[in-house]
Design a protein around this motif. Structure first.
Motif, short mmCIF file in Angstrom:
data_model
loop_
_atom_site.label_atom_id
_atom_site.label_comp_id
_atom_site.label_asym_id
_atom_site.label_seq_id
_atom_site.Cartn_x
_atom_site.Cartn_y
_atom_site.Cartn_z
N LEU A 60 0.84 -1.20 0.00
CA LEU A 60 0.00 0.00 0.00
C LEU A 60 0.88 1.25 0.00
O LEU A 60 0.43 2.35 -0.25
CB LEU A 60 -0.91 0.03 1.23
CG LEU A 60 -2.10 -0.92 1.23
CD1 LEU A 60 -2.99 -0.64 2.44
CD2 LEU A 60 -2.90 -0.79 -0.05
N ASP A 61 2.13 1.05 0.34
CA ASP A 61 3.06 2.18 0.41
C ASP A 61 4.42 1.67 -0.04
O ASP A 61 4.64 0.46 -0.11
CB ASP A 61 3.12 2.69 1.87
CG ASP A 61 3.53 4.16 1.92
OD1 ASP A 61 3.89 4.71 0.86
OD2 ASP A 61 3.51 4.73 3.02
N ASN A 84 -1.78 -3.73 -8.40
CA ASN A 84 -3.23 -3.80 -8.14
C ASN A 84 -3.67 -5.25 -8.01
O ASN A 84 -4.45 -5.59 -7.14
CB ASN A 84 -4.01 -3.10 -9.26
CG ASN A 84 -3.85 -1.59 -9.20
OD1 ASN A 84 -3.66 -1.03 -8.11
ND2 ASN A 84 -3.90 -0.94 -10.33
N ARG A 87 -2.46 -6.62 -4.68
CA ARG A 87 -3.29 -6.19 -3.54
C ARG A 87 -4.65 -6.88 -3.57
O ARG A 87 -5.27 -7.10 -2.54
CB ARG A 87 -3.49 -4.67 -3.58
CG ARG A 87 -2.22 -3.89 -3.34
CD ARG A 87 -2.51 -2.45 -3.02
NE ARG A 87 -2.69 -1.66 -4.23
CZ ARG A 87 -1.84 -0.72 -4.63
NH1 ARG A 87 -0.77 -0.44 -3.91
NH2 ARG A 87 -2.06 -0.04 -5.71
N ASN A 88 -5.10 -7.19 -4.78
CA ASN A 88 -6.41 -7.81 -4.90
C ASN A 88 -6.38 -9.30 -4.56
O ASN A 88 -7.29 -9.81 -3.92
CB ASN A 88 -6.93 -7.60 -6.33
CG ASN A 88 -8.33 -8.14 -6.53
OD1 ASN A 88 -8.57 -8.99 -7.35
ND2 ASN A 88 -9.27 -7.62 -5.74
N PRO A 113 -14.00 -7.78 -3.22
CA PRO A 113 -12.70 -8.03 -3.88
C PRO A 113 -12.82 -8.89 -5.14
O PRO A 113 -12.07 -8.67 -6.08
CB PRO A 113 -11.90 -8.76 -2.80
CG PRO A 113 -12.51 -8.31 -1.52
CD PRO A 113 -13.96 -8.15 -1.80
N VAL A 116 -14.09 -6.58 -7.82
CA VAL A 116 -13.03 -5.67 -8.25
C VAL A 116 -12.08 -6.37 -9.23
O VAL A 116 -11.61 -5.77 -10.19
CB VAL A 116 -12.26 -5.12 -7.03
CG1 VAL A 116 -10.95 -4.47 -7.45
CG2 VAL A 116 -13.12 -4.14 -6.26
#
Ligand code: ADP
Ligand code: MG
Lengths: 237, 458
Positions: A60-61, A84, A87-88, A113, A116
């Motif tokens: 995320l960072d 992406n 993270r998914n 999720p 997405v």
């Protein structure tokens, strides 16, 4: 021990924030390795940089310096769309403040999720499966009756369980939990920890962050974050 | 898929979006109503001008007129492929005096052959008593043997004839069931082909009495207020255009229905050029130099242009309304998105891309624009349907009229919606919403998830 045993390996992570002219160095060379199936607790005082570290581990960072490898692959080499996807699919986040979407029902929050990760067509192809998996998860988490409710109609503990359901929806390799009990009374918090323990028993790799030593005791391994570094590692007897 | 679902949910669940929809709806409503009325008025006005003039005019501004018009009329009448009708006319100014009154007024006169002229223009339809039998236009019903004249509908009043048609508050005229006998003596200054006063010996003015036979209502204020139609030959004689070489002021032409205005006028112009060349050696050829060939729009430019200017000004003003809409939407979206910054962080933490966030909020903006413009459109349409009834009601109860019908030549307020205009308005509203949402969405998309999620963490 070959390095492939590690699902996650962080080396020399540095992170600093600019506060006006001053530079706040939060992480000053964190090394951490997590094996598949482990349940690791990161303990540290409030403001010691635990959340910052967890966000970096979950992509995320980005760190200012240092390498995070997930299953042997350097996260900084990932393209935007790969991140992406990462993270998914690869990690699931559980936050202290649950972070559910108020406009969606409990069930929709859980299967979000999957939605997405799919195109419109892809979603129509798998939505029955996704809904039934989301119902299954809610069942396991004791929330079968709550599927149609909105998050604001739920108690804190229930909301956190929904958040866990959402984090697990895509069967991530790694579950990251940031003070998952921080906002709950001890009894409710205990329920959440029991769920995490149970998940770990079934093979889920978990990294949990907490400022509370007694909560950390529930994990398989505790690492302490002091002054921007991992100070000391202890394994529960 | 999540974009569609979430865009709809945000749209339905946030009170503030209803305000955004309302703002868009209001803007669309105003634009639809005013544009429709304005377009209607301009279109109506143009139609009246077109009806008054016909399609094309070959003519001169000179009061002397031009010679050899009969030959050119014959040439035009042979053009069966594109010419429907041709009508030569005399135009001049005259002093008019109603018999039995001392008053004199300077008016415009137009000499026409009624049947020919109504084949070319809408003249026949503007008459009150001779609609069905235009050929008898200049025969007063009270005595067909008298020499008739047709007064513009407001001319009679101007000349102090109390029996003339009166316009009431609805813009409708009240006519006597048959024309009241009245004689008008009309005086012109006959000019020679060189522009000098002719008949220098026999008194400089030629005067003739005509009798009120009908009234013409063109809907064009200036025309109805100051034009008198006379029989062609008599007008020609009064103006001194009936010498050995006869003259006329203009030839009005109507084209066949399938002929394009531009193409028809070009053909007429080239015919005129050839005609002029052939006539070059003749005695009064110099008169042909002042003649122009114009389509009806150019011919009536001086009255149409201000109206069109007004319409342009309106359009510019509505461009500003559009910009205001963009700002309203921008503000609303800033508010919504700052409320939803946490959601954006959450979505990103589960793998939504920046483009995904953009699309989500653009979809949301699209919904706001779509619903807003639909509501505004519907409201505007209903309002337009009722606009005349609303105006009537306002007039009955408060004596309020948008346009004073005793002054403006308007009947009902035009309320014919133009689908193309509506389409453009809806599209613009949606584009305005998308533009307004662009900046906040971009900002939302570029925010890092950690920042937005950290807000709540102490
Ligand atoms: N986005 C940021 N900008 C500036 N400072 C930050 C930011 N995020 C965290 N910090 C600072 O970094 C330090 C560590 O924060 P955090 O990782 O949230 O600590 P913890 O989770 O251990 O309480 C804090 O001093 C905090 O103020
Ligand atoms: Mg924290």
């Amino acid at each position: 021990m070959s390095k492939d045993d590690f699902i996650l390996k962080a080396d020399g992570i540095h992170k600093s924030y600019r506060m006006g002219v001053a530079k706040v160095r939060v992480l000053k060379g964190v090394d951490l390795a997590v094996k598949k199936g482990e349940f690791v607790a990161i303990v540290g005082a409030s403001g010691s940089g635990k959340s910052t570290l967890l966000h970096i581990l979950g992509a995320l960072d980005k760190p200012n310096k240092g390498v995070v490898k997930f299953e042997g692959r350097d996260l900084s080499r990932h393209s935007g769309s790969e991140l992406n996807r990462f993270r998914n699919k690869m990690v699931g986040f559980v936050f202290q403040f649950y972070h559910l979407l108020d406009e969606l029902s409990v069930l929709e929050n859980v299967f979000l999720p999957v939605m997405v990760g799919k195109s419109v067509v892809g979603w129509f192809a798998c939505r029955r499966w996704a809904k039934s998996r989301a119902r299954g998860l809610l069942g396991q988490l004791g929330l079968s009756e709550r599927a149609k409710h909105k998050p604001y109609q739920l108690s804190g503990g229930e909301r956190q369980r929904v958040a866990i359901g959402r984090a697990l929806m895509n069967e991530p390799r790694l579950l990251l939990a940031d003070e998952p009990t921080g906002n709950l009374d001890s009894e409710t918090g205990n329920g959440i920890l029991e769920i995490l323990e149970e998940l770990n028993r079934l093979g889920q790799t978990i990294v949990m962050v907490t400022h509370d030593e007694s909560i950390a005791q529930r994990a398989g391994r505790i690492v302490t974050l002091v002054d921007g570094k991992i100070e000391h590692k202890s394994i529960r007897a | 898929m999540y974009k569609i679902v979430l865009a709809f949910r945000y749209f339905l669940k946030r009170r503030i979006t209803h305000f955004a929809v309302l703002a868009v709806a209001l803007c669309v409503f105003i634009v639809v109503v005013v544009m429709t009325v304005m377009t209607g008025l301009v279109g109506d006005f143009k139609q009246k001008n077109h009806d008054f003039v016909g399609d094309c005019v070959v003519g001169t501004e000179s009061l002397v007129g031009f010679a050899y018009y009969e030959e050119f009329v014959n040439i035009l009448e042979e053009q069966k492929d594109f010419v429907e009708g041709v009508s030569p006319v005399i135009k001049s100014y005259a002093l008019i005096n109603r018999k039995g009154s001392e008053r004199n007024e300077g008016l415009e006169i137009m000499g026409i052959e009624p049947l020919r002229h109504s084949r070319v223009t809408g003249f026949g339809k503007t008459l009150n008593y001779h609609k069905g039998d235009v050929s008898k236009t200049f025969e007063p019903a009270y005595d067909p043997n008298l020499l008739g004249c047709v007064l513009g509908v407001d001319v009679g009043r101007r000349l102090g004839n109390v029996m003339s048609p009166v316009r009431d508050a609805d813009g409708e005229y009240f006519y006597e069931s048959s024309p009241t006998p009245a004689g008008y003596s009309i005086s012109c200054f006959p000019l020679t082909s060189r522009g000098a006063l002719s008949k220098a010996g026999a008194g400089l003015v030629s005067t003739k009495t005509f009798y009120y036979s009908d009234t013409s209502r063109s809907g064009l204020a200036r025309v109805d207020f100051s034009l008198v139609y006379l029989p062609f030959e008599w007008a020609q004689r009064l103006c001194g255009m009936d010498g050995s070489v006869k003259r006329a002021s203009a030839v009005h032409i109507k084209f066949k229905p399938n002929v394009k205005l531009q193409a028809g006028c070009e053909k007429v112009a080239s015919l005129w050029q050839k005609f002029k060349q052939r006539k070059a050696g003749e005695r009064q050829a110099y008169l042909l130099d002042t003649v122009t060939v114009q389509n009806w729009k150019d011919y009536r430019r001086s009255s149409i242009a201000p109206m069109e200017k007004e319409q342009t000004v309106m359009a510019v003003m509505f461009a500003f309304v559009g910009i205001t809409t963009v700002f309203i939407v921008l503000v609303v979206f800033y508010m919504i998105i700052s409320h939803k910054s946490k959601d954006i962080g959450i979505l990103k933490s589960i793998g939504v891309s920046n483009a995904g966030i953009m699309e989500l909020f653009s979809g949301f903006a699209f919904l706001v624009g779509l619903l807003g413009s639909c509501v505004g459109l519907l409201g505007g349409w209903v309002f337009l349907l009722k606009i005349n009834r609303i105006e009537d009601w306002l007039f009955e109860h408060f004596r309020f009229q948008l346009w004073d019908r005793t002054i403006f030549a308007i009947g009902d307020i035009p309320n014919q919606v133009n689908l193309k205009v509506l389409g453009v308005i809806v599209l613009s509203a949606i584009v305005a919403c998308l533009v307004g949402a662009l900046l906040p969405s971009l900002q939302a998309a570029s925010s890092t998830p950690v920042d937005t999620l950290q807000v709540n963490q102490l």
